[in-house]
Design a protein around this motif. Structure first.
Motif, PDB file in Angstrom:
ATOM      1  N   LEU A   1     -17.125   9.580  -4.682  1.00 33.40           N
ATOM      2  CA  LEU A   1     -15.984   9.043  -5.413  1.00 33.40           C
ATOM      3  C   LEU A   1     -15.762   9.740  -6.753  1.00 33.40           C
ATOM      4  CD1 LEU A   1     -16.507   5.229  -4.820  1.00 33.40           C
ATOM      5  CD2 LEU A   1     -15.712   6.980  -3.248  1.00 33.40           C
TER       6      LEU A   1
ATOM      7  N   LYS B   1      -5.588   1.461  -9.535  1.00 36.12           N
ATOM      8  CA  LYS B   1      -6.838   1.376 -10.306  1.00 36.12           C
ATOM      9  C   LYS B   1      -6.651   1.744 -11.774  1.00 36.12           C
ATOM     10  CE  LYS B   1      -8.277   6.011  -8.833  1.00 36.12           C
ATOM     11  NZ  LYS B   1      -7.036   6.265  -8.072  1.00 36.12           N
TER      12      LYS B   1
ATOM     13  N   ALA C   1      -7.192  -4.191  -0.515  1.00 37.61           N
ATOM     14  CA  ALA C   1      -8.177  -3.348  -1.202  1.00 37.61           C
ATOM     15  C   ALA C   1      -7.613  -1.950  -1.430  1.00 37.61           C
ATOM     16  CB  ALA C   1      -9.472  -3.279  -0.388  1.00 37.61           C
ATOM     17  N   GLY C   2      -6.892  -1.430  -0.438  1.00 39.58           N
ATOM     18  CA  GLY C   2      -6.263  -0.120  -0.601  1.00 39.58           C
ATOM     19  C   GLY C   2      -5.202  -0.127  -1.682  1.00 39.58           C
TER      20      GLY C   2
ATOM     21  N   ILE D   1      -8.743   5.342   3.498  1.00 34.70           N
ATOM     22  CA  ILE D   1      -8.795   5.098   2.054  1.00 34.70           C
ATOM     23  C   ILE D   1     -10.060   5.716   1.456  1.00 34.70           C
ATOM     24  CG2 ILE D   1      -8.904   3.334   0.250  1.00 34.70           C
ATOM     25  CD1 ILE D   1      -7.287   1.518   2.174  1.00 34.70           C
TER      26      ILE D   1
ATOM     27  N   MET E   1     -10.515   8.198  -1.599  1.00 33.79           N
ATOM     28  CA  MET E   1     -11.391   7.869  -2.725  1.00 33.79           C
ATOM     29  C   MET E   1     -12.323   9.028  -3.044  1.00 33.79           C
ATOM     30  SD  MET E   1     -12.381   3.909  -1.779  1.00 33.79           S
ATOM     31  CE  MET E   1     -13.107   3.437  -3.340  1.00 33.79           C
TER      32      MET E   1
ATOM     33  N   THR F   1     -14.760  -3.765  -9.539  1.00 31.34           N
ATOM     34  CA  THR F   1     -13.599  -3.749  -8.650  1.00 31.34           C
ATOM     35  C   THR F   1     -13.843  -2.825  -7.462  1.00 31.34           C
ATOM     36  OG1 THR F   1     -12.095  -4.201 -10.487  1.00 31.34           O
ATOM     37  CG2 THR F   1     -11.135  -3.255  -8.494  1.00 31.34           C
ATOM     38  N   VAL F   2     -14.359  -1.614  -7.738  1.00 33.24           N
ATOM     39  CA  VAL F   2     -14.641  -0.678  -6.649  1.00 33.24           C
ATOM     40  C   VAL F   2     -15.728  -1.237  -5.744  1.00 33.24           C
ATOM     41  CG1 VAL F   2     -15.481   1.631  -6.092  1.00 33.24           C
ATOM     42  CG2 VAL F   2     -13.884   1.319  -7.969  1.00 33.24           C
TER      43      VAL F   2
ATOM     44  N   TRP G   1      -6.898  -0.076  -5.018  1.00 31.54           N
ATOM     45  CA  TRP G   1      -7.359   1.276  -5.337  1.00 31.54           C
ATOM     46  C   TRP G   1      -6.206   2.126  -5.859  1.00 31.54           C
ATOM     47  CZ3 TRP G   1     -11.316   4.078  -6.596  1.00 31.54           C
ATOM     48  CH2 TRP G   1     -11.224   5.472  -6.543  1.00 31.54           C
ATOM     49  N   ASN G   2      -5.027   1.955  -5.255  1.00 27.56           N
ATOM     50  CA  ASN G   2      -3.868   2.731  -5.697  1.00 27.56           C
ATOM     51  C   ASN G   2      -3.473   2.425  -7.143  1.00 27.56           C
ATOM     52  OD1 ASN G   2      -3.642   4.013  -3.227  1.00 27.56           O
ATOM     53  ND2 ASN G   2      -2.032   2.666  -2.456  1.00 27.56           N
TER      54      ASN G   2
ATOM     55  N   GLN H   1       0.829  -1.203   0.000  1.00 21.38           N
ATOM     56  CA  GLN H   1       0.000   0.000   0.000  1.00 21.38           C
ATOM     57  C   GLN H   1       0.865   1.255   0.000  1.00 21.38           C
ATOM     58  OE1 GLN H   1      -2.603   0.597   3.353  1.00 21.38           O
ATOM     59  NE2 GLN H   1      -3.996   1.881   2.194  1.00 21.38           N
TER      60      GLN H   1
ATOM     61  N   ILE I   1     -14.026  -3.568  -3.448  1.00 22.63           N
ATOM     62  CA  ILE I   1     -13.257  -2.820  -2.450  1.00 22.63           C
ATOM     63  C   ILE I   1     -14.171  -2.293  -1.352  1.00 22.63           C
ATOM     64  CG2 ILE I   1     -11.938  -0.696  -2.094  1.00 22.63           C
ATOM     65  CD1 ILE I   1     -10.711  -1.125  -4.874  1.00 22.63           C
TER      66      ILE I   1
END
Length: 618
Positions: A408, A255, A248-249, A365, A369, A266-267, A252-253, A206, A270
């Motif tokens: 978001l 993405k 999950a974080g 996170i 977002m 995917t979101v 997101w990084n 992360q 998460i």
């Protein structure tokens, strides 16, 4: 405050390292200990080197001792031991460097990189990764217990890598250049049998994936498959919840590597993980786990008593027959001993700690977002709280519909996932004060007392998260006018529920930021506000005394927003006079230009609205 970034939640810079330095050139006890232990690192005996590393590791947890070791080039002394022939020395050397990086702060991490710690560290990580599954590196006996040296060394090394890469851009550059991602992901494959190692890897991932576009190309289909497998693991322990939250974080990084057609699902995955984490009542978990610990310790005592009685009987039998072999002290307990089935020491405390860390991480996170674009570090420092809010409101406004963008700032599908997972509701639940019974347990149990700080941190992160959600969400998404009025009452209760107004700086900043965002949203939609002028002035008088400039900016802005609303009403002249007097005094006496400027802005807003109203009346 308009928005927040992950960096806001990282470790604070270290305090000045002056106390450990002695006057007049005399060597104090720290210098004596450092010199003696560093000399032992060169000893031909592996046991002596391991002892020295372990002793240094313990000492480095005390910040005032660190300068004595840094002045004697501790990094160049410990660095080569990462590749020592003894696995025990490698592990304790990595542990000592890990403590140095964690307790020393940003400056010490910079010094470690300058001292070329990354060269032996990268070599160690790659060697451990290569030999992770080799037969010759299977668990070995250590003090009567099975010990997997390679996995334990890797855990220390990964934590060291995490600390350094989070603090130093050069370390991050080396991570990218040396292709460390492949080795780090290889460790993640052990998540089913070593969740502690996997959590360390997830923390590192992360950190290295945040604001690191050069690494994105390394996340091929195979790498993403590893992350997906971990994210979908079904285990329900708190450690596994933390592991999934961290992964999950990371996803997101990265993405930007996900195909647009898959981004929505995917979101959703998460947010489902975050929802799972936030749904757990931490207070009830503390109560339950504390009871479990008491029961386990009680059974441990009973089992130990039974074992001692059995040992006495066996010793009597042995004395009658000298030909019988004596059972060594290090022998594992009998198979029918119930304590063999019990969790390891402090298991319950570790589970609660993992849960609170997972919840804090999830909230942080979600804050990020909600932020579509971050300014640069320099811009971030220059922006005042007022500027941030204005910038955020401008970026979030959709000129076509006249409404703020969805949470978001993404597609309707993602917005739907946000609401379907009840994220706003669960964020709100976490803004409440911690369970009083759980707090009492922690207060009266020294080993559990650190959880109080974590409980408070979760509440503050939830308030910051609430602020960000308010700034990017449409009123209807938040439940409409009645829901916002209920939220205003809730925040008022957090502030005014006790006899004295809160003084904790972190809480005060978080709650005033959330209240500011809420009042701003309500004012923009002409929703009546629930706080009385007396409450507002009491809050502002307390907040303006805070040493934190952000708190002072928030309370001034809150008063300005409320004053602008009052200026549109009838029979509010006296209240407006008090508000004007307060803001004018802040503008004249405040030492911070940012706070003084906010007070002037608030004055103009309040009395410009009042002047316009009077002009229309005339």
């Amino acid at each position: 405050m308009g928005k927040s970034r992950a960096r806001r939640f990282r470790r604070a810079p270290p305090a000045p390292a002056g106390p450990a330095q002695q006057r007049g050139g005399e060597r104090g006890p720290e210098e004596e200990a450092a010199a003696e232990l560093l000399e032992k690192l060169q000893h031909p005996s592996a046991e002596v080197r391991e002892y020295a590393c372990a002793s240094i590791s313990k000492l480095l947890q005390q910040k005032h001792v660190i300068p004595a070791f840094v002045q004697r080039d501790v990094v160049r002394c410990l660095g080569p031991l990462l590749m020592d022939h003894s696995l025990g020395v490698r592990e304790t050397a990595a542990g000592a460097l890990r403590n140095l990086s964690a307790c020393g702060g940003f400056d010490v991490c910079d010094d470690m990189v300058t001292s070329d710690i990354m060269t032996p560290l990268v070599a160690l990580l790659k060697e451990c990764s290569t030999g992770l599954d080799a037969n010759q590196l299977s668990p070995q006996k250590c003090r009567g217990m099975n010990k997997n040296y390679i996995e334990d060394i890797a855990n220390e090394a990964i934590n060291l890598l995490w600390n350094i890469c989070e603090c130093n851009n050069t370390a991050l550059y080396i991570f990218n250049k040396e292709g460390c991602l492949e080795a780090v992901l290889h460790y993640m494959k052990k998540f089913a049998t070593n969740v502690d190692l996997a959590i360390s890897v997830a923390n590192c991932l992360q950190a290295v994936t945040e604001d690191n576009p050069d690494l994105l190309s390394s996340f091929n289909a195979s790498a993403q498959q590893i992350l997906e497998t971990v994210m979908l693991c079904p285990e329900s322990t708190m450690k596994h919840i933390l592991l999934r939250t961290l992964i999950a974080g990371t996803i997101w990084n990265i993405k930007d590597t996900i195909p647009p057609g898959s981004l929505g699902s995917t979101v959703n995955a998460i947010l489902k993980i975050f929802s799972e984490s936030l749904a757990i009542d931490a207070g009830e978990t503390i109560i339950r786990m504390n009871e479990a610990e008491k029961n386990r310790l009680k059974l441990d005592v009973e089992a130990e008593t039974e074992e001692n009685m059995s040992d006495t009987t066996e010793n009597c039998v042995l004395s009658e027959d000298d030909n019988m072999e004596e059972i060594p002290k290090g022998q594992p307990r009998r198979e029918n001993d119930v304590s063999d089935l019990l969790p390891s020491d402090k298991w319950e405390l570790k589970e609660v700690t993992a849960l609170l860390t997972a919840q804090q991480t999830a909230l942080e996170i979600i804050v990020n977002m909600c932020c579509s674009e971050d300014p640069s570090d320099d811009e971030w420092e220059e922006l005042s709280s007022s500027d941030e809010s204005d910038l955020f409101m401008e970026n979030s406004y959709n000129e076509g519909s006249g409404l703020l963008l969805s949470p978001l700032c993404l597609s309707d599908e993602v917005n739907s996932a946000f609401l379907n997972n009840l994220i706003p509701k669960k964020i709100l639940e976490k803004t409440a004060f911690p369970n009083t019974v759980a707090l009492d347990i922690c207060m009266h149990n020294p080993s559990w007392k650190p959880l109080i700080k974590k409980l408070n941190a979760v509440q503050c992160r939830a308030l910051t998260c609430l602020q960000s959600v308010l700034l990017v969400s449409d009123v209807d998404c938040l439940g409409g006018a009645s829901a916002l009025q209920s939220l205003a009452q809730h925040l008022s209760q957090l502030i005014f529920s006790k006899k004295e107004l809160p003084t904790d700086t972190e809480f005060l900043e978080a709650v005033t930021s959330a209240l500011r965002a809420l009042l701003q949203t309500m004012a923009s939609k002409n929703i009546s506000q629930c706080m009385t002028p007396e409450q507002l002035l009491a809050l502002c008088e307390a907040g303006i005394q805070s040493s934190n400039a952000s708190v002072r900016v928030n309370v001034v802005s809150i008063l300005g927003i409320s004053g602008s609303v009052l200026a549109k009403g009838q029979d509010t002249a006296e209240t407006l006079k008090m508000i004007g007097k307060f803001l004018l005094e802040v503008a004249m006496k405040e030492s911070s230009l940012v706070v003084a400027g906010e007070a002037l802005d608030a004055l103009f807003d309040v009395f410009a609205d009042d002047a316009k109203r009077r002009k229309r009346t005339i």
